[in-house]
Motif scaffolding. Sequence first.
Motif, PDB file in Angstrom:
ATOM      1  N   GLU A 191       0.803  -1.228   0.000  1.00 26.61           N
ATOM      2  CA  GLU A 191       0.000   0.000   0.000  1.00 26.61           C
ATOM      3  C   GLU A 191       0.835   1.278   0.000  1.00 26.61           C
ATOM      4  N   TYR A 192       2.151   1.169   0.057  1.00 31.01           N
ATOM      5  CA  TYR A 192       3.025   2.336   0.090  1.00 31.01           C
ATOM      6  C   TYR A 192       3.736   2.497  -1.249  1.00 31.01           C
ATOM      7  N   GLY A 193       3.594   3.704  -1.830  1.00 28.53           N
ATOM      8  CA  GLY A 193       4.169   3.939  -3.148  1.00 28.53           C
ATOM      9  C   GLY A 193       5.245   5.004  -3.141  1.00 28.53           C
ATOM     10  N   PHE A 194       6.027   5.009  -4.224  1.00 29.56           N
ATOM     11  CA  PHE A 194       7.081   6.015  -4.374  1.00 29.56           C
ATOM     12  C   PHE A 194       7.273   6.337  -5.842  1.00 29.56           C
ATOM     13  N   LEU A 195       7.707   7.570  -6.077  1.00 25.92           N
ATOM     14  CA  LEU A 195       7.970   8.058  -7.426  1.00 25.92           C
ATOM     15  C   LEU A 195       9.289   8.804  -7.393  1.00 25.92           C
ATOM     16  N   GLY A 196      10.203   8.439  -8.275  1.00 27.40           N
ATOM     17  CA  GLY A 196      11.484   9.131  -8.348  1.00 27.40           C
ATOM     18  C   GLY A 196      11.336  10.476  -9.027  1.00 27.40           C
TER      19      GLY A 196
END
Length: 125
Positions: free
Chosen positions: A100-105
């Motif tokens: 459920e945890y996202g990231f975007l560079g």
Amino acid sequence: MFANRKCPICGSPVKGRSDKRFCSTKCKSINQYENRGKTEGFYLKVDRQLRINRKLLKKYNRSGYTTIRKSELIGEGFDPKFFTHYWKNKKGDVYLFVYEYGFLGKKANDKEKFVLVMWQDYMEG
């Protein structure tokens, strides 16, 4: 009758039931440990890294949306190559998620950063 059976680990004669394969519990344990390493090694490595990634994303994203330096997250053991799924927004940005945890560079002021987000219901469709 079964005197010809030999333990595949140490070569000792195997005594007992006709379906017994190892001479001792020690040899049986050695066999299980060696086979586990071959068959489950990759799975265990991936699972361990996913757990580390999720823990770190959860730790740094308490508000649901935040930005953090990429070097700080990676310095704590985060590996962006390990994720469970992705979501692409209308702008074309691809967010990688660890559950459920996202990231975007992103790059801002010549510094590499991650935008951290939480999975939202609207991302389903």
